[in-house]
Design an enzyme around this catalytic site. Structure first.
Site, mmCIF file in Angstrom:
data_model
loop_
_atom_site.group_PDB
_atom_site.id
_atom_site.type_symbol
_atom_site.label_atom_id
_atom_site.label_comp_id
_atom_site.label_asym_id
_atom_site.label_seq_id
_atom_site.Cartn_x
_atom_site.Cartn_y
_atom_site.Cartn_z
ATOM 1 N N SER A 146 0.659 -1.114 0.046
ATOM 2 C CA SER A 146 -0.005 0.093 0.157
ATOM 3 C C SER A 146 1.002 1.354 0.079
ATOM 4 O O SER A 146 1.829 1.245 0.902
ATOM 5 C CB SER A 146 -0.958 0.071 1.007
ATOM 6 N N SER A 147 0.703 2.180 -0.882
ATOM 7 C CA SER A 147 1.142 3.514 -0.760
ATOM 8 C C SER A 147 2.665 3.234 -1.164
ATOM 9 O O SER A 147 3.053 2.914 -1.978
ATOM 10 C CB SER A 147 0.763 4.283 0.485
ATOM 11 N N SER A 148 3.638 3.528 -0.426
ATOM 12 C CA SER A 148 4.951 3.437 -0.466
ATOM 13 C C SER A 148 5.247 1.893 -0.851
ATOM 14 O O SER A 148 6.083 1.584 -1.533
ATOM 15 C CB SER A 148 5.853 3.833 0.781
#
Ligand SMILES: *[C@@H]1O[C@H](CO)[C@@H](O)[C@H](O)[C@H]1NC(C)=O
Length: 306
Positions: A146-148
């Site tokens: 998720s995200s990074s």
């Protein structure tokens, strides 16, 4: 009484034999630290979740946390472990980085180049360790995050396409979007990418991605992994245009073009953006959803063929 305690003893004995599913005896049914998984140039930590009574030749999922997160936190929030308990056919690697505000390095050339001693090298070695340790099926190795962690999922697929057969990730950016940035965290990065302002053509993104394998042609010995990527339309942190940029990149690399949209799939408000016949590249655009899109563990496992 004697009989009962003997049975209890036998049951416990069998139970404790069954937990030794790995060559080194990593316990099952709870998150366990892995002290040594090989060369670890960036000093990452690793925890692993192995279900009880793991089936032979399991799959391996590398699950990458968001900035500021840790492997153990992501293991609680992503909800793969109960599905591993039910299916018993995969183990999950939950690494942690403590550098750059706990964000994965998706910016330095060391990490954006295969075998160059960055975070990607350490993560690839975790995967290789797990394949060996659990006699895993090397054709069933997957990456998510998720995200990074989604940014890094794309970078792992670019640097180690030979290790992974599928990606499913949430609220990230194209591989190489942060190339040359001084950092990869909200406070250290060049904000252009996260703002959705790093725009390139498909061929430009594909050239950047292929170069990470170490040759201009990229990975030609086999197939790049299939990719599913999710993004919230109300994401103003890793801005929404990054979904279209990722799809341009993978569309070019995987050689598939947009074919159709399926609205309200897999749930109301989500649009499934299908490329080709939908077997290699899919986007999910989530209306009204910000940063990040919640993990959809069942949809991920379905994409992974588990
Ligand atoms: C498909 O859906 C995406 C996301 O909602 C949208 O941006 C795009 O314009 C749609 N494409 C078509 C041809 O309708």
């Amino acid at each position: 009484m004697v009989r009962t305690s003997l049975l209890t003893y036998l049951a416990l004995g069998l139970g404790s034999t069954a937990v030794l599913a790995s060559k080194c005896g990593v316990a099952t049914g709870s998150l366990q630290p892995v002290a040594n998984f090989g060369e670890n140039p960036t000093g990452l930590d690793l925890q692993i979740y192995v279900p009880k009574n793991l089936a032979p030749n399991p799959a391996v999922i590398l699950a990458l946390h968001y900035c500021g997160g840790t492997g153990p936190l992501y293991s609680q929030q992503s909800n793969y472990n109960p599905l591993a308990d039910a299916r018993r056919n995969f183990v999950i690697l939950y690494p942690s980085t403590t550098h750059d505000n706990n964000c994965w390095d998706v910016a330095s050339s060391k990490s954006l180049t295969r075998d160059a001693g960055g975070d990607t090298t350490s993560l690839a070695n975790m995967v290789r360790w797990a394949i060996d340790e659990y006699d895993a099926d090397p054709s069933k190795v997957f990456v998510t995050g998720s995200s990074s962690g989604c940014m890094m999922s794309n970078v792992m697929a670019a640097t180690y396409p030979d290790l992974f057969s599928a990606v499913s990730c949430y609220s990230g950016v194209p591989a190489g979007c942060l190339a040359g940035s001084p950092g990869a965290s909200p406070t250290t990065a060049d904000p252009t990418c996260a703002n959705g302002d790093n725009r390139k053509t498909g061929p430009e993104w594909a050239a950047l991605l292929k170069g990470m394998y170490g040759t201009p042609e990229g990975y030609t010995e086999g197939q790049y992994p299939k990719v599913q990527t999710w993004h919230g339309e109300a994401d103003f942190f890793v801005n929404y245009p990054n979904l279209a940029e990722q799809l341009k990149q993978w569309s070019e690399v995987l050689g598939v073009s947009f074919s159709k949209n399926e609205t309200d799939t897999p749930q109301s408000g989500y649009t499934k953006i299908v490329y080709g016949d939908g077997s290699k590249l899919v986007g999910y655009s989530a209306r009204g959803v910000g940063h990040t899109v919640p993990v959809h563990p069942e949809a991920d496992l379905q994409w992974f063929g588990l």
